[in-house]
Design an enzyme around this catalytic site. Structure first.
Site, PDB file in Angstrom:
ATOM      1  N   ASP A 204      79.646  74.971  20.474  1.00 23.55           N
ATOM      2  CA  ASP A 204      79.718  74.493  21.860  1.00 23.55           C
ATOM      3  C   ASP A 204      81.168  74.570  22.354  1.00 23.55           C
ATOM      4  OD1 ASP A 204      77.097  73.969  21.570  1.00 23.55           O
ATOM      5  OD2 ASP A 204      77.242  71.771  21.757  1.00 23.55           O
TER       6      ASP A 204
ATOM      7  N   ASP B  21      82.456  76.559  25.628  1.00 18.77           N
ATOM      8  CA  ASP B  21      83.182  75.941  26.740  1.00 18.77           C
ATOM      9  C   ASP B  21      84.509  76.647  27.000  1.00 18.77           C
ATOM     10  OD1 ASP B  21      81.149  74.209  27.247  1.00 18.77           O
ATOM     11  OD2 ASP B  21      81.973  72.552  26.054  1.00 18.77           O
TER      12      ASP B  21
ATOM     13  N   SER C   5      54.454  60.792  48.711  1.00 16.89           N
ATOM     14  CA  SER C   5      54.964  60.773  50.083  1.00 16.89           C
ATOM     15  C   SER C   5      55.217  59.318  50.464  1.00 16.89           C
ATOM     16  CB  SER C   5      53.990  61.454  51.034  1.00 16.89           C
ATOM     17  OG  SER C   5      52.749  60.827  50.951  1.00 16.89           O
TER      18      SER C   5
ATOM     19  N   LYS D 299      65.618  59.503  57.435  1.00 16.41           N
ATOM     20  CA  LYS D 299      64.583  60.376  56.881  1.00 16.41           C
ATOM     21  C   LYS D 299      64.888  61.792  57.368  1.00 16.41           C
ATOM     22  CE  LYS D 299      59.638  60.756  56.093  1.00 16.41           C
ATOM     23  NZ  LYS D 299      59.441  62.160  56.474  1.00 16.41           N
TER      24      LYS D 299
ATOM     25  N   GLU E  27      66.651  65.935  49.523  1.00 14.92           N
ATOM     26  CA  GLU E  27      66.127  66.780  50.588  1.00 14.92           C
ATOM     27  C   GLU E  27      67.041  67.974  50.802  1.00 14.92           C
ATOM     28  OE1 GLU E  27      63.316  65.486  51.566  1.00 14.92           O
ATOM     29  OE2 GLU E  27      62.808  66.375  53.508  1.00 14.92           O
TER      30      GLU E  27
ATOM     31  N   LYS F  92      58.882  55.682  61.539  1.00 16.65           N
ATOM     32  CA  LYS F  92      58.914  57.005  62.148  1.00 16.65           C
ATOM     33  C   LYS F  92      59.465  57.009  63.565  1.00 16.65           C
ATOM     34  CE  LYS F  92      56.757  60.331  60.912  1.00 16.65           C
ATOM     35  NZ  LYS F  92      57.205  61.609  60.317  1.00 16.65           N
TER      36      LYS F  92
ATOM     37  N   CYS G  29      56.925  40.120  95.204  1.00 11.90           N
ATOM     38  CA  CYS G  29      56.240  41.366  94.880  1.00 11.90           C
ATOM     39  C   CYS G  29      56.754  42.474  95.794  1.00 11.90           C
ATOM     40  CB  CYS G  29      54.736  41.186  95.056  1.00 11.90           C
ATOM     41  SG  CYS G  29      53.819  42.735  94.912  1.00 11.90           S
TER      42      CYS G  29
ATOM     43  N   CYS H 226      53.576  43.443  98.295  1.00 14.09           N
ATOM     44  CA  CYS H 226      53.018  42.565  99.331  1.00 14.09           C
ATOM     45  C   CYS H 226      53.983  41.456  99.735  1.00 14.09           C
ATOM     46  CB  CYS H 226      51.713  41.955  98.846  1.00 14.09           C
ATOM     47  SG  CYS H 226      51.916  40.820  97.474  1.00 14.09           S
TER      48      CYS H 226
END
Ligand code: IVH
Length: 641
Positions: free
Chosen positions: A37, A41, A79, A105, A160, A287, A377, A380
């Protein structure tokens, strides 16, 4: 083991790369290393000094499968459960201890990256969740993904893969959106083309390490050289504020987000909550509903609803939202204006939430001029009253806006064509229309009085009315304009009672038994129908209301005539399944406590709350879960026997 050949220090980059590839394959693929090894290296360091970007350096580790080969995930890639409003978010967050971790997200592609012996071994897409596709060759070329880790334990980093918006906008050609473009890029077989796309990776999870919180996972991933997704610890009281902060800064981010992810920070709490086969119970995606746009609130107008509620409408600086220019946004109601601390000239975010009218979603910067509720209002002029979250015009008979809204609602619901806002106003001003029954008294000659009205059009409009002299019961009920008596509730009522007479005779206590008729709606419907007695009678002089077939529960079941309501959590089965069983056995499921309720079933988990108190007060029989299950078993035995 063999020593390195003499003179290896003088090798050029190409020769070093070839040797590294050869020894890498002997070690990883053939399980038969011929150098130590340490020597391996030394070769790697020598090449790194000559050519730090040499592809051989990123290709360390076992040989990847071909792009697209199936890769079985060590643990399924689930999920996320979704929430669309603050209330469901709070309900979810009440289930565990400790703070939450909030992350954006990212709208990209989930990717799992496994390391073995400290080297990147396999990278795969999510695929079905159980089996993904091999993307190791390309992931090894990504700057955000380290080729080696300081630990030799088998670990997995999930996150992600996304295309930054700046990179997406710089692309020439026809690309639908960053997500699909990233998905396509990940499949490029040409390493140069792949790298040119500029995909990035955000880490959001680390598996296979002994760690106690999500926050520590992010620290660890960052210490290994990953770009950890933006993360922040929030208290449960601050979830909504945290979400709104993301909504507000959405346009400044260089990546697309489609929500905010909240997770229980403590892993012991996560373990306690566990997961369903689809999603973990310790995490949720709040969401974003559609595109959003930032603009400035300049004015507030108050529009008058059919029921006399004065609703605030925000007048904003024109802004583009999903292709259309927006100048007016719904501000929900007066309560929300106060809750959000909204003032004029505030910078706000509008979002479409699936509908046509955009809504005020968040306040970015406060404004400078307070918004005051109207004292009269706008239609009216009657005195307006503030009551809780709402402002009211209590002058239904004398309010032009309410009269027009009632007429318009009737015409739209029973589908009388040709009577838009303008005609309704003209006919009202001419004294020809005051309330819905007046439609049926109109004659062609009445219409011919108006400018630009010919015999053909007048005839058409009257025909449109005549075509609606027969109205199905659910439509008729909905057309009456009782608050909350919408399409679904009207259908439920019609299917339960069959005829208008039977619906009018029903009491609030009976209506409470209907699916989804909480007590409030039951009372509103009964009161609303009573208030409209005169209207209904007048309409019946012109309209035939056709009954509908009554949908009955299977007759003769052992639970016939018995109504059940559930509270707390059942340990033995899901509440929905228990309700189905009750119905299948001829019983009914009530939606609220009333004197006529047969049984309140108290599940053996969780809290019983106010239903139990109400039921005790009303003298309703209370069943604990075990007794309910016995009753159910007896009824089932009766059916089978
Ligand atoms: S946590 C159970 N955090 O959203 C998976 N996921 O429906 C928990 N995603 O495919 C993942 N940004 O790839 C988490 N900050 C984030 C995320 C995120 C995007 C994706 C993830 C998954 C999907 C969940």
């Amino acid at each position: 083991m063999e020593p390195l050949p003499a003179g290896w220090q003088d090798w050029d980059a190409a020769r070093l790369a070839a040797a590294i590839r050869e020894h890498n394959a002997r070690y990883w693929d053939e399980n038969a290393p011929t150098i130590s090894d340490y020597d391996f290296d030394r070769l790697v360091e020598a090449l790194r000094a000559l050519d730090p970007d040499a592809p051989a350096l990123t290709a360390l580790g076992p040989s990847p499968g071909a792009l697209g080969d199936p890769v079985e995930h060590t643990r399924p890639m689930l999920s996320l459960d979704k929430a669309y409003d603050e209330e469901s978010l709070h309900k979810w967050a009440a289930k565990f201890e400790g703070d939450l971790v909030m992350t954006p997200k990212i709208d990209g592609l989930a990717c799992s990256i496994r390391y073995e012996g400290g080297r990147l071994a396999v990278a795969a897409t999510r695929g079905s969740g159980e089996v993904g596709e091999d993307v190791t060759i390309n992931v090894r070329l990504m700057d955000d993904v380290p080729a080696t880790l300081p630990t030799t334990d088998p670990v997995e980093v999930r996150g992600e893969i996304y295309l930054p918006l700046s990179a997406f906008h710089a692309l020439e050609g026809d690309f639908a959106n960053p997500r699909n473009t990233a998905a396509g890029a990940l499949k490029h077989k040409d390493p140069v083309r792949f790298r040119a796309m500029g995909l990035r990776f955000f880490a959001y999870d680390v598996l296979g390490v002994d760690i106690d919180t999500e926050m520590h996972k992010f620290d660890l991933a960052a210490s290994w050289g990953f770009a950890a997704v933006e993360h922040e610890l929030v208290t449960r009281e601050n979830v909504q504020a945290g979400y709104e902060a993301y909504v507000a800064k959405r346009e400044q981010l260089d990546f697309e987000i489609d929500g905010v992810v909240f997770k229980a920070n403590r892993l012991d709490e996560q373990a306690r909550l566990g997961a369903t086969s689809h999603h973990p119970r310790y995490a949720i995606a709040y969401k974003l509903q559609g595109e959003s746009a930032t603009t400035w609130l300049r004015d507030v107008e108050w529009s008058v609803s059919r029921n006399g509620v004065l609703t605030p409408v925000g007048i904003v600086e024109p802004v583009k939202l999903s292709g259309a220019t927006v100048t007016r946004i719904s501000l929900h109601n007066w309560g929300l204006v106060q809750a959000k601390g909204l003032s004029l000239n505030a910078q706000v975010v509008a979002m479409r939430r699936g509908g046509v009218i955009p809504y005020l979603e968040a306040v970015v910067e406060p404004g400078d001029t307070p918004i005051v509720p109207p004292d009269h209002c706008p239609s009216c002029g009657a005195a307006a009253e503030v009551e809780g979250d709402l402002v009211w015009c209590r002058n239904p008979a004398g309010c032009r806006a309410q009269t027009i809204a009632v007429l318009s609602h009737y015409a739209k619901t029973v589908d009388i064509e040709g009577f838009g806002q303008v005609w309704l106003e003209k006919l009202l001003d001419a004294g020809l229309l005051h309330w819905p029954p007046d439609f049926y008294r109109l004659k062609p000659i009445d219409l011919l009085e108006f400018e630009r009205m010919g015999e053909v059009l007048a005839g058409k409009m009257i025909d449109a009315i005549d075509a609606r002299r027969v109205v199905a019961l659910p439509t008729f009920l909905q057309a009456l304009g009782v608050k909350d008596l919408g399409k679904t509730a009207a259908r439920t009522l019609a299917e339960r009672y069959g005829t208008l007479e039977a619906v009018r005779a029903a009491t609030a206590e009976q209506l409470v038994e209907l699916p989804k008729f909480a007590e409030l709606l039951a009372n509103r419907v009964v009161d609303g129908l009573a208030e409209r007695a005169e209207l209904i009678d007048a309409l019946l002089e012109h309209v035939e209301v056709t009954p509908v077939e009554v949908v009955t529960a299977p007759a003769g079941g052992p639970l016939e005539g018995q109504s059940f309501l559930f509270t707390a959590t059942l340990a033995a089965m899901k509440r929905a399944d228990a309700e189905d069983k009750v119905r299948a056995l001829g019983g009914t499921v009530a939606s609220g406590v009333s004197k006529s309720l047969g049984f309140l079933v108290v599940g053996s988990e969780g809290k019983a709350g106010s239903k139990l108190q109400k039921a005790e007060k009303a003298g309703v029989t209370i069943l604990d879960e075990a007794t309910f299950l016995e009753k159910l078993a007896e009824a089932e035995a009766e059916v089978e026997g």
